[in-house]
Design an enzyme around this catalytic site. Structure first.
Site, short mmCIF file in Angstrom:
data_model
loop_
_atom_site.label_atom_id
_atom_site.label_comp_id
_atom_site.label_asym_id
_atom_site.label_seq_id
_atom_site.Cartn_x
_atom_site.Cartn_y
_atom_site.Cartn_z
N GLY A 11 0.84 -1.20 0.00
CA GLY A 11 0.00 0.00 0.00
C GLY A 11 0.87 1.24 0.00
N ALA A 12 0.48 2.22 -0.82
CA ALA A 12 1.29 3.44 -0.96
C ALA A 12 0.43 4.69 -0.82
CB ALA A 12 2.00 3.43 -2.31
N PHE A 116 -13.61 21.54 13.28
CA PHE A 116 -14.20 20.33 12.69
C PHE A 116 -15.17 19.75 13.71
CE2 PHE A 116 -12.41 17.59 9.04
CZ PHE A 116 -12.45 18.66 8.16
N ASP A 213 -8.91 -5.20 0.65
CA ASP A 213 -8.01 -6.31 0.30
C ASP A 213 -7.19 -6.78 1.50
OD1 ASP A 213 -8.97 -5.07 -1.98
OD2 ASP A 213 -7.11 -5.22 -3.11
N GLN A 232 -18.49 4.33 9.11
CA GLN A 232 -18.96 5.71 9.26
C GLN A 232 -19.62 6.20 7.98
OE1 GLN A 232 -16.11 9.31 9.45
NE2 GLN A 232 -17.05 9.19 11.45
N HIS A 234 -20.63 9.51 6.07
CA HIS A 234 -20.33 10.94 6.07
C HIS A 234 -21.60 11.69 5.69
CE1 HIS A 234 -18.55 14.80 5.23
NE2 HIS A 234 -17.38 14.36 5.67
N LEU A 244 -17.56 13.33 -2.05
CA LEU A 244 -17.57 14.01 -0.76
C LEU A 244 -17.51 15.53 -0.89
CD1 LEU A 244 -16.99 13.37 2.44
CD2 LEU A 244 -14.81 14.34 1.85
N THR A 246 -16.46 18.29 1.74
CA THR A 246 -15.76 18.21 3.01
C THR A 246 -16.50 18.84 4.19
OG1 THR A 246 -13.77 18.87 4.23
CG2 THR A 246 -14.43 20.30 2.43
N GLU A 247 -16.24 18.25 5.37
CA GLU A 247 -16.75 18.81 6.63
C GLU A 247 -16.22 20.23 6.84
OE1 GLU A 247 -16.85 15.88 9.67
OE2 GLU A 247 -16.21 17.28 11.21
N ARG A 278 -20.11 13.09 13.24
CA ARG A 278 -20.69 12.66 11.96
C ARG A 278 -21.85 11.70 12.11
NH1 ARG A 278 -15.08 11.99 8.47
NH2 ARG A 278 -14.78 14.23 8.31
N HIS A 342 -18.23 5.99 4.21
CA HIS A 342 -17.05 6.85 4.10
C HIS A 342 -15.79 6.25 4.72
CE1 HIS A 342 -14.83 10.57 3.83
NE2 HIS A 342 -14.72 10.68 5.14
N GLU A 366 -6.14 2.96 7.34
CA GLU A 366 -7.54 2.57 7.45
C GLU A 366 -7.74 1.06 7.51
OE1 GLU A 366 -10.14 4.92 5.01
OE2 GLU A 366 -11.86 3.64 5.46
N ARG A 377 -15.29 7.92 14.12
CA ARG A 377 -14.07 8.70 13.93
C ARG A 377 -14.39 10.18 13.84
NH1 ARG A 377 -11.38 10.97 9.27
NH2 ARG A 377 -12.97 10.18 7.87
N LEU A 383 -6.42 11.05 8.68
CA LEU A 383 -5.14 11.39 8.04
C LEU A 383 -4.04 11.40 9.09
CD1 LEU A 383 -5.94 14.28 5.51
CD2 LEU A 383 -5.31 11.92 4.99
C1 LIG Z 1 -13.23 11.60 -0.09
C2 LIG Z 1 -12.55 11.44 1.23
C3 LIG Z 1 -12.13 12.54 1.95
C4 LIG Z 1 -11.48 12.39 3.17
N1 LIG Z 1 -11.07 13.49 3.87
C5 LIG Z 1 -10.40 13.33 5.03
C6 LIG Z 1 -9.92 14.45 5.75
O1 LIG Z 1 -10.08 15.60 5.33
N2 LIG Z 1 -9.26 14.22 6.91
C7 LIG Z 1 -9.06 12.97 7.41
O2 LIG Z 1 -8.46 12.84 8.47
N3 LIG Z 1 -9.49 11.89 6.74
C8 LIG Z 1 -10.15 12.04 5.56
N4 LIG Z 1 -10.59 10.93 4.88
C9 LIG Z 1 -10.18 9.60 5.33
C10 LIG Z 1 -8.72 9.37 4.95
O3 LIG Z 1 -8.41 10.07 3.79
C11 LIG Z 1 -8.41 7.89 4.72
O4 LIG Z 1 -8.89 7.12 5.79
C12 LIG Z 1 -6.91 7.67 4.59
O5 LIG Z 1 -6.36 8.55 3.65
C13 LIG Z 1 -6.59 6.23 4.24
O6 LIG Z 1 -5.21 6.16 4.00
P1 LIG Z 1 -4.49 4.76 3.81
O7 LIG Z 1 -3.07 5.04 3.54
O8 LIG Z 1 -4.84 3.87 4.95
O9 LIG Z 1 -5.21 4.12 2.52
P2 LIG Z 1 -5.26 4.60 0.98
O10 LIG Z 1 -4.86 6.00 0.80
O11 LIG Z 1 -6.59 4.17 0.47
O12 LIG Z 1 -4.15 3.74 0.30
C14 LIG Z 1 -4.28 2.36 0.13
C15 LIG Z 1 -3.10 1.87 -0.68
O13 LIG Z 1 -3.13 0.46 -0.70
C16 LIG Z 1 -2.94 0.01 -2.01
N5 LIG Z 1 -3.61 -1.29 -2.13
C17 LIG Z 1 -4.87 -1.60 -1.77
N6 LIG Z 1 -5.11 -2.89 -2.03
C18 LIG Z 1 -3.98 -3.40 -2.56
C19 LIG Z 1 -3.60 -4.67 -3.04
N7 LIG Z 1 -4.44 -5.70 -3.07
N8 LIG Z 1 -2.34 -4.82 -3.52
C20 LIG Z 1 -1.48 -3.79 -3.54
N9 LIG Z 1 -1.79 -2.56 -3.10
C21 LIG Z 1 -3.02 -2.37 -2.61
C22 LIG Z 1 -3.50 1.09 -2.90
O14 LIG Z 1 -2.89 1.04 -4.17
C23 LIG Z 1 -3.10 2.34 -2.12
O15 LIG Z 1 -1.79 2.71 -2.48
C24 LIG Z 1 -11.25 11.08 3.67
C25 LIG Z 1 -11.69 9.97 2.95
C26 LIG Z 1 -12.34 10.13 1.75
C27 LIG Z 1 -12.82 8.92 1.03
#
Ligand SMILES: Cc1cc2nc3c(=O)[nH]c(=O)nc-3n(C[C@H](O)[C@H](O)[C@H](O)COP(=O)(O)OP(=O)(O)OC[C@H]3O[C@@H](n4cnc5c(N)ncnc54)[C@H](O)[C@@H]3O)c2cc1C
Length: 565
Positions: A11-12, A116, A213, A232, A234, A244, A246-247, A278, A342, A366, A377, A383
């Site tokens: 994951g990146a 917020f 996944d 959750q 939103h 979305l 934003t809040e 929320r 969300h 997440e 949350r 973030l």
């Molecule tokens: C529209 C939106 C707005 C938001 N705004 C806010 C905000 O303002 N403030 C806040 O705190 N939170 C916010 N959130 C929540 C927050 O953005 C996310 O919970 C958080 O960014 C998740 O980060 P992550 O690195 O865990 O996952 P992600 O950013 O989803 O990254 C997952 C990574 O895993 C990789 N991956 C997944 N499955 C596989 C697989 N099978 N094989 C290889 N790679 C895989 C993907 O390629 C990706 O690189 C928001 C969420 C959404 C949807």
């Protein structure tokens, strides 16, 4: 076979990149696997901001941030994890800022902070309304710098099985999206950072890639998911797209109104109004819509009184989204919004360093449940969690790898088995196309396990998921038999993940006979029941489905109080 790394990050997004950077800086040989290019990760969609008690706008402290988070979690968050989180968050924000994150600033030139929901002080640091985009770019720059020093990124590698042998995780099996083929990459330790599972629902803010996944891969290796019933919703996702808004719009002073123009939050949360947490705002909207005071299944978010200057300077992205996807310019007209799936509070159970139950396997972001968010949350905390716990898991995985032996070579047998499984899936010509099952799953989850949860609907949904799984297990047809960017294949595999997580959510939800945070049962158990349910659900996959147990919530100093809005 690919070389062996010390730390392998799957994951990146914000969590994965932050973990990889930290592990590299600790001296580990690091590789990152991602099904998307890193900057396409869903973290980039985050808009409103990231929480840390900097106290730049009003008095604040990590303790106040912790209290708000505990209260917002409806007392299900582990308080020791929350205290670590809020104490370390300010340092992590300054680190991001020193790396070049262009956060918005106040008149004195300090990092600005906006209010917020359910926060006792304006503590959300932000970059206009593109905070996630800014963070993902900054982290990718840092990743690239380390790529020049030997860090490797396997871009567009779809991970679909973990290598777990003798109780230790030593690698990941992936489908190479670019060139085809089933590949093994080994690591002395592995960090899952695969994000959430919003795509379980038809109406969601989540991207197509958010299919749970990592949660399912862990589940299939016998690991537990914690508090998985808590999804959750939103309150402000645009009608009809689900994108979305934003809040931050409400943080900047936006109102919610019903079809009669009434600012209805005055009835539901007279003190916090639109900035109640929320779960509260989503329930209020749903009540209005179900009572016939909505328009097209939506209510309206009104920003007109903020004036063009504020909208253009603080919320330009939201305005653009509204104009493009709802045909509405918020300077002149309110935006139709409704609750949408969300964020998943639950996930793979970890300790405060991201370590799971399996040696060498960590999780953050997440996909994980540390648990900071409990049953609900607070906006801006996710973030921050990706950064703070991403960093911690990167550090812990690197330290573990320094003292760990080389993987024992069992990965090749797992790879061969996985390859045979993919070949069989591709060879199958009898059965139905996966999308039909996926659509029915998304629609039925929304109807039966949404904002309000009724026992008979949850029971019905368990039956629906069982039947969808039977259809899936009978065999689905992947029409694209090719090697290059075969998203038909990966979506078929993702559907299996969605079905796994859905089954776990329903079982834990039906068994939680109370209303807490995002889990609301107004018709049979309308109150929070601390005596019987102030405990984490723990779900494992046994041969014939999910098996449920419970675990105590870790408390430090905050006793549960009644929630008042
Ligand atoms: C529209 C939106 C707005 C938001 N705004 C806010 C905000 O303002 N403030 C806040 O705190 N939170 C916010 N959130 C929540 C927050 O953005 C996310 O919970 C958080 O960014 C998740 O980060 P992550 O690195 O865990 O996952 P992600 O950013 O989803 O990254 C997952 C990574 O895993 C990789 N991956 C997944 N499955 C596989 C697989 N099978 N094989 C290889 N790679 C895989 C993907 O390629 C990706 O690189 C928001 C969420 C959404 C949807």
């Amino acid at each position: 076979m690919e070389p062996t790394y010390d730390v392998l990050v799957v994951g990146a997004g914000c969590a994965g990149m932050r973990a990889a950077i930290e592990a590299h800086d600790q001296g580990a040989k690091v590789a990152v696997i991602s099904k998307l290019h890193p900057t396409r990760s869903h973290s980039g969609a985050a808009e409103g901001g990231i929480n840390a008690a900097l106290g730049n706008k009003a008095e604040d402290s990590p303790e106040t941030h912790a209290f708000d988070t505990v209260k917002g979690s409806d007392y299900l968050g582990d308080q020791d994890a929350i205290e670590i989180f809020t104490a370390e968050a300010p340092g992590d924000i300054y680190q991001l800022e020193h790396w070049g994150a262009v956060f918005s600033r106040n008149a004195e030139g300090r990092l600005d902070q906006r209010p917020f929901g359910a926060a006792g002080s304006p503590r959300t640091v932000y970059a206009a309304d593109i905070t996630g985009h800014v963070l993902i770019q900054v982290l990718y720059e840092q990743l690239q710098r380390r790529m020049a020093e030997g860090l490797v990124v396997y871009e567009e590698f779809f991970a679909f099985r973990l290598v777990v042998d003798g109780g230790r995780c030593t690698g990941v099996i992936s489908w190479d999206l670019m060139d085809g083929g089933v590949k093994l990459v080994t690591g002395k330790s592995v960090i899952l950072a695969t994000g959430g599972v919003g795509r379980l629902y038809r109406a969601t803010t989540n991207a197509y890639a958010c299919t749970g996944d990592g949660m399912s891969m862990a589940l299939r290796e016998g690991l537990p998911l914690k508090d998985i019933e808590f999804m959750q919703f939103h309150p402000t996702t645009m009608y009809p797209s689900g994108i979305l808004i934003t809040e931050g719009c409400r943080g900047e002073g936006g109102y919610l109104i019903n079809k009669d123009g009434e600012r209805f939050m005055q009835r539901y949360a007279p003190n916090a109004l639109e900035l109640a947490s929320r779960d509260v705002v989503s329930r209020s909207e749903t009540t209005e819509i179900e009572a016939g005071r909505g328009i097209n299944g939506s209510v309206l978010l009104d920003l007109r009184h903020l004036g063009p200057e504020k909208i253009l300077s603080k919320l330009p992205g939201s305005r653009e989204l509204a104009m493009t996807y709802a045909g509405v310019d918020p300077i002149y007209a309110p935006i139709p919004v409704r609750p949408g799936a969300h964020y998943h509070m639950g996930g793979v159970e970890t300790d405060n360093w991201g370590l799971t139950e399996v040696e060498g396997l960590y999780a953050s972001g997440e996909v994980a449940c540390v648990s900071v968010h409990g049953s609900n949350r607070l906006g801006g905390n996710s973030l921050m969690e990706t950064i703070t716990f991403g960093r911690r898991s990167g550090q812990a995985a690197a330290e573990y790898a320094q003292g760990a032996s080389e993987p024992n070579g069992s990965g090749e047998a797992v790879r061969a088995d996985a390859e045979a499984w993919v070949k069989a899936l591709l060879a199958n010509t009898e059965g139905e196309r996966p999308w039909a099952i996926r659509d029915e799953l998304g629609q039925s989850m929304l109807e039966n396990f949404g904002v309000f949860r009724r026992p008979e609907k949850m029971q019905a949904q368990i039956g629906i998921i069982d039947r969808l799984r039977e259809r899936y297990d009978r065999g689905v047809v992947v029409e694209d038999k090719g090697d290059v960017f075969n998203s038909d294949l990966t979506q078929a595999i993702e559907l299996g993940y969605l079905l796994d997580v859905a089954a776990c959510m329903l079982q834990a939800g039906l068994a939680r006979k109370e209303s807490r945070g995002a889990h609301s049962r107004p018709y049979d158990f309308p109150d929070r029941d601390d005596e019987n349910f102030m405990k984490h659900s723990i779900t494992r996959w046994q041969d014939d489905g999910p098996e449920l147990s419970y675990k105590e919530v870790r408390m430090t100093k905050w006793e549960p109080m009644e929630r008042k809005y």
